[in-house]
Motif scaffolding. Structure first.
Motif, PDB file in Angstrom:
ATOM      1  N   ASN A  57       0.836  -1.201   0.000  1.00 12.62           N
ATOM      2  CA  ASN A  57       0.000   0.000   0.000  1.00 12.62           C
ATOM      3  C   ASN A  57       0.873   1.255   0.000  1.00 12.62           C
ATOM      4  O   ASN A  57       1.959   1.252   0.560  1.00 12.62           O
ATOM      5  N   ILE A  58       0.351   2.314  -0.626  1.00 13.99           N
ATOM      6  CA  ILE A  58       1.039   3.604  -0.619  1.00 13.99           C
ATOM      7  C   ILE A  58       0.037   4.692  -0.268  1.00 13.99           C
ATOM      8  O   ILE A  58      -1.177   4.468  -0.419  1.00 13.99           O
ATOM      9  N   PRO A  59       0.477   5.820   0.215  1.00 14.15           N
ATOM     10  CA  PRO A  59       1.867   6.201   0.405  1.00 14.15           C
ATOM     11  C   PRO A  59       2.483   5.538   1.638  1.00 14.15           C
ATOM     12  O   PRO A  59       1.782   5.194   2.584  1.00 14.15           O
ATOM     13  N   VAL A  60       3.792   5.410   1.576  1.00  5.90           N
ATOM     14  CA  VAL A  60       4.578   5.049   2.747  1.00  5.90           C
ATOM     15  C   VAL A  60       5.334   6.318   3.128  1.00  5.90           C
ATOM     16  O   VAL A  60       6.061   6.880   2.312  1.00  5.90           O
ATOM     17  N   VAL A  61       5.115   6.762   4.359  1.00  8.92           N
ATOM     18  CA  VAL A  61       5.780   7.968   4.854  1.00  8.92           C
ATOM     19  C   VAL A  61       6.815   7.529   5.874  1.00  8.92           C
ATOM     20  O   VAL A  61       6.476   6.921   6.896  1.00  8.92           O
TER      21      VAL A  61
END
Length: 87
Positions: A57-61
Motif C-alpha cells: 500500500n502507498i503512500p509510505v511515509v
C-alpha cells in the motif's frame, strides 16, 4: 534526493494515488520539507517502500526517527509531526 534525505521525511507514492496526493498536499500546506519518491518514475523504489512497510500500500511515509506510516490519515500525519517536533 537531497543531501539530508536520511534526516528528512520521505514519501513513497505515485501521482495516480489519491492518498499520496492528499499527503503531499498536507505536507506542502504545513510547510514541512520532504523528499517525494515517485514510484512510477523509480519503480525499483517500490521494493524499498515494501521493505520499510511490509506492505504494498502507498503512500509510505518514512520519518527521521525511522518510524513509518502507511496510508496515514491527515490526523495521523499531523500527530506524528508534532511527536517529532516538526510542527
Amino acid at each position: 534526493m537531497s543531501e539530508n534525505a536520511e534526516q528528512s521525511i520521505r514519501v513513497f507514492g505515485a501521482d495516480w494515488c489519491r492518498d499520496c496526493r492528499r499527503t503531499k498536499a498536507q505536507l506542502d500546506g504545513l510547510g514541512v520539507a520532504y523528499t517525494y519518491i515517485d514510484l512510477e518514475a523509480e519503480p525499483e523504489a517500490a521494493d524499498v517502500a515494501r521493505d520499510i512497510s511490509g506492505r504494498t500500500n502507498i503512500p509510505v511515509v518514512l520519518y527521521p526517527d525511522a518510524s513509518h506510516q502507511v496510508e496515514p490519515s491527515n490526523a495521523d500525519v499531523e500527530a506524528k509531526l508534532r511527536e517529532i517536533s516538526l510542527l
